[in-house]
Motif scaffolding. Sequence first.
Motif, PDB file in Angstrom:
ATOM      1  N   HIS A 121     -10.477  13.046 -14.789  1.00  0.00           N
ATOM      2  CA  HIS A 121     -10.719  13.456 -16.167  1.00  0.00           C
ATOM      3  C   HIS A 121     -12.108  14.044 -16.401  1.00  0.00           C
ATOM      4  O   HIS A 121     -12.274  14.989 -17.156  1.00  0.00           O
ATOM      5  CB  HIS A 121     -10.509  12.242 -17.071  1.00  0.00           C
ATOM      6  N   HIS A 122     -13.141  13.480 -15.769  1.00  0.00           N
ATOM      7  CA  HIS A 122     -14.511  13.884 -16.070  1.00  0.00           C
ATOM      8  C   HIS A 122     -15.355  14.213 -14.838  1.00  0.00           C
ATOM      9  O   HIS A 122     -15.957  15.278 -14.757  1.00  0.00           O
ATOM     10  CB  HIS A 122     -15.225  12.781 -16.860  1.00  0.00           C
ATOM     11  N   LEU A 123     -15.419  13.271 -13.895  1.00  0.00           N
ATOM     12  CA  LEU A 123     -16.423  13.363 -12.838  1.00  0.00           C
ATOM     13  C   LEU A 123     -16.228  14.566 -11.925  1.00  0.00           C
ATOM     14  O   LEU A 123     -17.202  15.202 -11.515  1.00  0.00           O
ATOM     15  CB  LEU A 123     -16.431  12.070 -12.015  1.00  0.00           C
ATOM     16  N   SER A 124     -14.989  14.878 -11.590  1.00  0.00           N
ATOM     17  CA  SER A 124     -14.749  16.011 -10.698  1.00  0.00           C
ATOM     18  C   SER A 124     -15.222  17.323 -11.315  1.00  0.00           C
ATOM     19  O   SER A 124     -15.569  18.266 -10.606  1.00  0.00           O
ATOM     20  CB  SER A 124     -13.265  16.106 -10.338  1.00  0.00           C
ATOM     21  N   LEU A 125     -15.237  17.370 -12.640  1.00  0.00           N
ATOM     22  CA  LEU A 125     -15.698  18.575 -13.330  1.00  0.00           C
ATOM     23  C   LEU A 125     -17.222  18.635 -13.408  1.00  0.00           C
ATOM     24  O   LEU A 125     -17.797  19.710 -13.580  1.00  0.00           O
ATOM     25  CB  LEU A 125     -15.123  18.615 -14.757  1.00  0.00           C
TER      26      LEU A 125
END
Length: 293
Positions: free
Chosen positions: A103-107
């Motif tokens: 949801h967040h970290l990969s981005l």
Amino acid sequence: MELRNLKTFHVVAEELNLTKAAAILSYTQPTITLQIQVLEREIGHALFNRVGKKTFLTSAGKQLKHHTDKLFAVMEELENTVRRLNHPQGILNIAAPEYYWTHHLSLFIGSFLRLHPGVNMQLISSDSKETIRLICENQADVGVIAGGCSNSVLEVVPLDKERMVLVAASESLESSSREQLFVNYPFITYKDSGIFGEEVKYCLSQIDYTPKSIIESESEELIRRAVLHKTGIGLISESFIKEDLENGDMIPLYYSDHDIQTSLIFLKQRVSEVTLQSFCQQLQQSWNSRSPS
């Protein structure tokens, strides 16, 4: 011997020209001459010979330059090391549940690494309870968890709140009523032994729903796809399926009245570390910018 005088000698020995040395050091030529004279008195030997308009090193000058070359090479290395300490570098171990990676970290991590190429990362997928353990045992440097944490050794920074929603594919209602969805469709849920699991239990109790069959997944994206393919009904965070709800591809069956807090955690004793500070500050900014309005 004063380091300042040695530096002056080193520059003069490199240039063999007082005018150039004065420009480099931002000194007047008389100041340079005085510093060289002080150094020569301390050593007891002349360091330069002047023949016509040219300046040469004496034997003592050559020996001293040999040592000042090494001295100032070490000084430069030390200064570079100190400068690097003020910039993020080294290995950063990050632990978080798979949901947050999706949801967040990969981005976020790609943009962080482009800003700080001296940092290497190791990414750990672990549920919230395991993430807390890894941070406490120094096996991970920073973590993201669902819920808060009362451990006194940890710094806990709230990032966001998530609302869970039970959903079904809109096409499912073409052949089944809402009541039939609960009876006939499997329940698809996020596999997590931490607060996500507690939230699932809470939601099911609130709507008095006991699924006949359950499908567990470690990926919220897989839950989303399974719901869209009419495999079952799923409990997913509202922000993750915002577009599906707005487009009408999914319909909400139940909104939880519990918000799940998302927290950033790290050891309090490491709060001054530059790499950790930079990562946490930039992650907070990134998380806030991606939070749904």
